[in-house]
Structure formats: structure tokens, C-alpha cells
Design an enzyme around this catalytic site. Structure first.
Site, PDB file in Angstrom:
ATOM      1  CG  ASP A 143     -66.505  27.123   0.894  1.00 22.72           C
ATOM      2  OD1 ASP A 143     -66.248  28.179   0.642  1.00 22.72           O
ATOM      3  OD2 ASP A 143     -67.411  26.744  -0.758  1.00 22.72           O
ATOM      4  CG  ASN A 144     -63.894  25.774  -2.031  1.00 21.03           C
ATOM      5  OD1 ASN A 144     -65.021  25.310  -1.848  1.00 21.03           O
ATOM      6  ND2 ASN A 144     -63.809  26.852  -2.506  1.00 21.03           N
TER       7      ASN A 144
ATOM      8  CG  ASP B 217     -64.065  22.714  -3.611  1.00 23.31           C
ATOM      9  OD1 ASP B 217     -64.104  20.947  -4.032  1.00 23.31           O
ATOM     10  OD2 ASP B 217     -65.310  23.246  -3.580  1.00 23.31           O
TER      11      ASP B 217
ATOM     12  N   GLY C 280     -73.414  21.890  -3.950  1.00 25.28           N
ATOM     13  CA  GLY C 280     -74.407  22.518  -4.666  1.00 25.28           C
ATOM     14  C   GLY C 280     -74.655  21.454  -6.274  1.00 25.28           C
ATOM     15  NE  ARG C 281     -69.602  23.061  -9.371  1.00 25.64           N
ATOM     16  CZ  ARG C 281     -68.680  24.090 -10.266  1.00 25.64           C
ATOM     17  NH1 ARG C 281     -69.134  23.439 -11.836  1.00 25.64           N
ATOM     18  NH2 ARG C 281     -67.722  24.554  -9.762  1.00 25.64           N
TER      19      ARG C 281
HETATM   20  P1  AMP Z   1     -67.215  26.729  -4.889  1.00 24.51           P
HETATM   21  O1  AMP Z   1     -66.752  28.351  -4.796  1.00 24.51           O
HETATM   22  O2  AMP Z   1     -66.894  27.103  -5.963  1.00 24.51           O
HETATM   23  O3  AMP Z   1     -66.151  25.940  -4.449  1.00 24.51           O
HETATM   24  O4  AMP Z   1     -68.699  27.163  -5.198  1.00 24.51           O
HETATM   25  C1  AMP Z   1     -69.181  27.867  -3.557  1.00 24.51           C
HETATM   26  C2  AMP Z   1     -70.624  27.143  -3.712  1.00 24.51           C
HETATM   27  O5  AMP Z   1     -71.456  27.035  -4.616  1.00 24.51           O
HETATM   28  C3  AMP Z   1     -70.551  25.360  -3.201  1.00 24.51           C
HETATM   29  O6  AMP Z   1     -71.573  24.944  -2.582  1.00 24.51           O
HETATM   30  C4  AMP Z   1     -70.719  24.727  -4.807  1.00 24.51           C
HETATM   31  O7  AMP Z   1     -71.389  23.648  -4.364  1.00 24.51           O
HETATM   32  C5  AMP Z   1     -72.028  26.058  -5.438  1.00 24.51           C
HETATM   33  N1  AMP Z   1     -71.645  26.092  -6.869  1.00 24.51           N
HETATM   34  C6  AMP Z   1     -70.202  25.997  -7.275  1.00 24.51           C
HETATM   35  N2  AMP Z   1     -70.651  26.099  -8.725  1.00 24.51           N
HETATM   36  C7  AMP Z   1     -72.371  25.999  -9.143  1.00 24.51           C
HETATM   37  C8  AMP Z   1     -73.253  25.185  -9.761  1.00 24.51           C
HETATM   38  N3  AMP Z   1     -72.674  25.712 -11.395  1.00 24.51           N
HETATM   39  N4  AMP Z   1     -74.638  24.903  -9.562  1.00 24.51           N
HETATM   40  C9  AMP Z   1     -74.832  25.093  -8.235  1.00 24.51           C
HETATM   41  N5  AMP Z   1     -73.608  25.012  -7.402  1.00 24.51           N
HETATM   42  C10 AMP Z   1     -72.351  25.919  -7.031  1.00 24.51           C
HETATM   43 MG    MG Z   2     -66.194  24.244  -3.018  1.00 25.19          MG
END
Ligand code: AMP
Ligand code: MG
Length: 518
Positions: A270-271, A280, A111-112
Site C-alpha cells: 500500500d506504500n 509515504d 486513514g489520514r
Molecule cells: P503506513 O504504513 O504509515 O503507510 O499506514 C498504513 C495504514 O494506516 C494506512 O491505511 C494509513 O492511512 C493508516 N494510518 C497511519 N497512520 C494513521 C493515523 N494516525 N490515523 C489514521 N490512519 C493512519
Molecule cells: Mg501508507
């Protein structure tokens, strides 16, 4: 792929560096194609500047350490020049799915994060990824950005973990900007360039399984096998063997995390890296005061990812991975029994987690206690130390570090570690047992201490150390980021000049909360 300095606005040396990054090489993730990723440029980041730079990671990539001084370095690693890249060579966001907090979350994806491509240097190929590079088709409600605070934490921790000997993604640099980003409060944007042999996650496999794309699932597994485990091609069942490698590397990673008191905070599938890398960095934390139930992510109300849960959660996550790979297993069996055999095989391979993790942790604990031989009761000795550490909230890192000073003969070296325990009597009882056990060891105190100091770090990324560096960075003083990074690159050395970085956290640190927002 090559960049012309005129259209990309890069200096000659940055342009040459950019030319070493390719995302169309045979065998690269990007070559898996559009089923796996979407190509797009990074979002523009105004007035980017260098916040942190790892000369070591640069060297891994064959980049000169002076490159960070190049005026166009920040421009490139903010992603700003990617808008000039040809369409077929644009950066890419990959699609994955996953289980979040034990619940199937469906499609997620980068997502980023944007893959720039890979660099081949000294016979190794490493992928570069911009984290915080802007919105992608997988951003859902997110803004595609990362904040300076979390980017500095990721940069410092991934470099620190590597020097602790723990498999991890690395970080090349942090690029900051004054662009505001809204989290609990308004912060500023930053981009971390992450570096790893691969960013493939358990969730990538789960994605194609859940969408019934067995062909894509197989391509992805073949990619990982070809790149990282080519010997598995000769196995009876290469895909089952790939699961076996994930079981092994993940079990080993859990030993490493538990042994230094590291909590990841968001062990969603996913991490989890298919290569067993720490990946992550979000609300992670190294424990100061030991608490077996320590939860570093204050959004984790149930304590699913508490310190003591991590190995079990890793095992649970491996089940998800096994399920994702299931359609690929059993190719060597008759069609009529294939499904049943595949499940049995997967269960057997998953069992390997316990067989690997428990003895490896026991071995590591023996090393941490400075025991060369294995004796019955060593387990109990380690567990009872954890029990009194927990009861006394003794500092994790300093307890093990100071233990090296204990004398085999008498209590003359006890004070530094003993003073970490409010209940001195409980410590004395444990120390007496430890001394009895040490009597069965032939090594003298001095050589035991040297060996222990090689496995028990003096310096870890305590929350308050990161916080101090972040506060200064918010004031545009980045010197503490680099100073701290330098200390953390030598975690096992005494570094008397940096004693303050090994000290117990100050009072203000107890009120620090690490939020999930990044
Ligand atoms: P995480 O648990 O932080 O690893 O993220 C879970 C999901 O949310 C993943 O698909 C990330 O890419 C997405 N994600 C987290 N933060 C953001 C953000 N600020 N903008 C877009 N996608 C995000
Ligand atoms: Mg992640």
C-alpha cells in the site's frame, strides 16, 4: 468548483487559488466515484500556521510564491475551510488494501489523507492531498493526524529526493498547530500538502481484486492508462502493458534508492506507487555509515525492509500487483486458455524486473565510479568497494563524493576517502585496483571528477540534520527547515558555505532512532 471568500473566510487571492483546484474534472481520480472513495471535510485544526513552504512546488501548480504570506493560506491548507465546500465537491479519502510486512492486511485506505482535487498548470495535472487532515472511514484505530516531526521529515525528504533526480511525490507546505497528538509521547499536529500526478498505489488494485470487483478493477486500470500511459491502449494487452510499466518504473526507482543509500522503511504494497514514485515517507533514512543490512525502521525486527532487501521486496510487491491485475489479463485469448495464458504472460512481464534492474544498477555504479566504458570486472570493482565500506562502516555519501578526488596516477588525492576507512590497507588495495581500471579510461581526472559529482550527491537528508530542524521547529523557529530545504535543493553543488551539512554525523546522532509512529 469555486469558493466565495465570505463563506470560506479566505482572502481574495486565496479564494482565487482555491478556485483552481478542482475535484470533479473528467478523467480525475475523484470522478471514479463512491466505489473508490468517500467524501468528507477535514477535521478542524486550531490556529494553523505555516511551518514550511516550497515555492518550487507552488510554481508547478501555478501558485504565486507570495501566497504563503497570505494570512488565510494556513487556514486553507490545514483543511479548515473544507467544511464549507459543497457536498459533491468535498475532499475524499480513497479505499485500498495491501500486504503489510509480507502478510495480507485486508482493507486499509487513506486513514489520514484527504484528496483536495487537482490543478492543471502548463499542461500537467497534479493532485493535491492533505496528509494528517483528520479521521476518515479508513482510519481504523488511528486518529487521522500526523505529527510535526514526521511532517517536516516528509516535506524535507520529498523535496530533497526530487532534487536528487529521484521520482517522488512532492510537498507544497507543512502547516502546524498546537493541537496535541499522542504518539510515544505527546506531540503536536501538522498537515503536509502532498502533490503528485497520482496517488494510486499497488494496494488500490489489490483491494478490488480481493473483493472480486473486476469492474472496478478495470475502471481503475483504465484511469491510470488513460491518464499516464495512453499509448498502451494500442497494445495487444493494455493491462499487461500497464504491469510492464509498473515493473519498469519500480525497477528504476530501486536503482535510484540503492545508488544513494536511501531506505524507505515500510515497503508495504500500500506504500508502492503505480507510477514508481517514492511515496509515504515514514521511518525512512539515508545511511550514514554503510551497512548492507541497515534497517531504518526500528519496528522492522526481521529486517524485511533492510537496505539490501529493497530490490527483492519491490519484486515481491510487483507479484502482488500482478495478482491484483490478473483478472484483466488475457483478453485476446480464447476463453478456454485465458487463465493459464494470463498467468504465463504475467510471469514473463515480471521477469522483466531482473532484466531491467541489474544492468541499470551496473550502469549507475559505473557512473558513480566515474567509468565511461564498460569492462568485465566492473561489477566486482563496485562490489568490493561495498564490501570494504560495509566492513569499515564507511560513510555512504562521503565515500562516493570523495572518490572523485582520487588521481589516476598516484595516491595524492586518496586521503579524504581513505580516511573514512579504519582499515587503510583494505582501502589501499581497493584503490590500487581502481587506479588500474582508471588507466583504461581516456577521460582526465578533472573531467571525471565533474561527471562523478553530478551523480554522487554531497548533501542528503541525514537523520541528524532533519532532527536539528525538527527540534528548532518544536520551539517555533522554522528557519532551519527552510535553510536545510535550500541546501538539499542543490545536492550536487559544492556549496562551501554549507560544508557543515555535508559532514559526518555528530556523536549524538548515533542514538537517534526513527520510530514507525508518525
Ligand atoms: P503506513 O504504513 O504509515 O503507510 O499506514 C498504513 C495504514 O494506516 C494506512 O491505511 C494509513 O492511512 C493508516 N494510518 C497511519 N497512520 C494513521 C493515523 N494516525 N490515523 C489514521 N490512519 C493512519
Ligand atoms: Mg501508507
Amino acid at each position: 468548483m469555486s469558493f466565495s471568500p465570505s463563506n470560506a473566510g479566505l482572502s481574495a487571492s486565496m479564494s482565487a487559488l482555491a478556485g483552481t483546484i478542482g475535484n470533479q474534472r473528467a478523467g480525475s481520480f475523484a470522478q471514479l466515484g463512491t466505489t473508490f472513495l468517500t467524501r468528507l471535510p477535514a477535521a478542524p485544526l486550531p490556529a494553523p500556521h505555516v511551518v514550511g513552504f516550497s515555492a518550487e512546488t507552488a510554481a508547478l501548480l501555478g501558485f504565486d510564491s507570495s501566497i504563503a504570506q497570505d494570512p488565510t493560506f494556513a487556514e486553507f491548507f490545514s483543511g479548515n475551510t473544507t467544511r464549507d465546500w459543497p457536498a459533491q465537491a468535498l475532499p475524499y479519502a480513497t479505499v485500498y488494501s495491501g500486504h503489510q510486512f509480507g502478510v495480507w492486511a485486508g482493507q486499509l485506505g487513506d486513514g489520514r489523507a484527504l484528496g483536495l482535487g487537482e490543478v492543471e498548470h502548463d499542461g500537467t495535472r497534479l493532485e493535491l492531498q492533505l496528509k494528517g487532515g483528520g479521521r476518515t472511514p479508513y482510519s481504523r484505530m488511528g486518529d487521522g493526524r500526523a505529527v510535526l516531526r514526521s511532517s517536516i521529515r516528509e516535506y524535507l525528504c520529498s523535496e530533497a529526493m526530487h532534487h536528487l533526480g529521484i521520482p517522488t511525490t512532492r510537498a507544497l507546505c507543512v502547516i502546524g498547530s498546537d493541537q496535541p497528538v499522542r504518539r510515544e509521547e505527546v506531540e503536536t499536529a501538522a498537515v503536509v500538502t502532498r502533490v503528485a500526478p497520482s496517488f494510486v498505489r499497488f494496494g488500490h488494485f489489490e483491494h478490488f481484486y480481493s473483493n472480486d470487483r473486476v469492474d472496478a478493477l478495470r475502471s481503475l486500470a483504465d484511469h491510470v492508462i488513460e491518464r499516464f500511459y495512453p499509448a498502451l491502449k494500442e497494445a495487444d494487452d493494455p493491462y499487461l502493458a500497464l504491469l510492464g510499466e509498473a515493473v519498469r518504473s519500480t525497477a528504476d526507482l530501486m536503482v535510484e534508492w540503492q545508488a544513494v543509500g536511501f531506505c524507505h522503511g515500510v515497503m508495504n504494497t500500500d506504500n508502492m506507487s503505480i507510477l514508481g514514485l517514492t511515496i509515504d515517507y515514514g521511518p525512512f533514512g539515508f545511511m550514514d555509515a554503510f551497512d548492507a543490512n541497515y534497517i531504518c525502521n526500528h519496528s522492522d525486527n526481521q529486517g524485511r525492509y533492510a537496505y539490501r532487501m529493497q530490490p527483492q521486496i519491490a519484486y515481491w510487491n510487483l507479484f502482488c500487483l500482478a495478482q491484483g491485475l490478473l483478472p484483466l489479463f488475457g483478453g485476446r485469448y480464447e476463453e478456454s486458455v485465458r487463465g493459464e495464458r494470463a498467468v504465463q504472460d504475467a510471469q514473463r512481464v515480471l521477469e522483466g524486473f531482473k532484466e531491467r534492474f541489474a544492468p541499470a544498477l551496473e550502469r549507475r555504479m559505473r557512473e558513480k565510479l566515474g567509468l565511461e566504458t564498460a569492462q568485465p570486472g566492473d561489477d566486482q570493482l563496485a562490489n568490493s568497494l561495498f564490501e570494504i565500506m560495509h566492513a569499515n562502516r564507511a560513510d555512504f555519501t562521503l565515500t562516493f563524493r570523495h572518490l572523485a578526488r582520487l588521481s589516476k596516477r598516484d595516491a595524492s588525492g586518496d586521503a579524504p576517502v581513505r580516511d573514512l576507512f579504519l582499515d587503510r590497507a583494505a582501502f589501499d588495495t581497493w584503490a590500487a585496483g581502481y587506479r588500474t581500471r582508471l588507466a583504461h579510461e581516456t577521460r582526465d581526472d578533472a573531467s571525471r571528477a565533474i561527471a562523478m559529482n553530478r551523480v554522487n550527491p554531497k548533501f542528503v537528508l541525514r537523520n541528524h540534520l532533519a532532527e536539528t530542524a525538527i527540534r528548532k521547529a518544536k520551539e517555533k523557529d522554522f528557519s532551519e527547515v527552510e535553510r536545510l530545504a535550500a541546501v538539499l535543493r542543490r545536492p550536487f553543488d559544492e556549496q562551501p558555505e554549507n560544508e557543515a551539512y555535508a559532514a559526518l554525523p555528530p556523536d549524538w546522532a548515533s542514538s537517534l532512532e526513527v520510530s514507525c509512529s508518525s
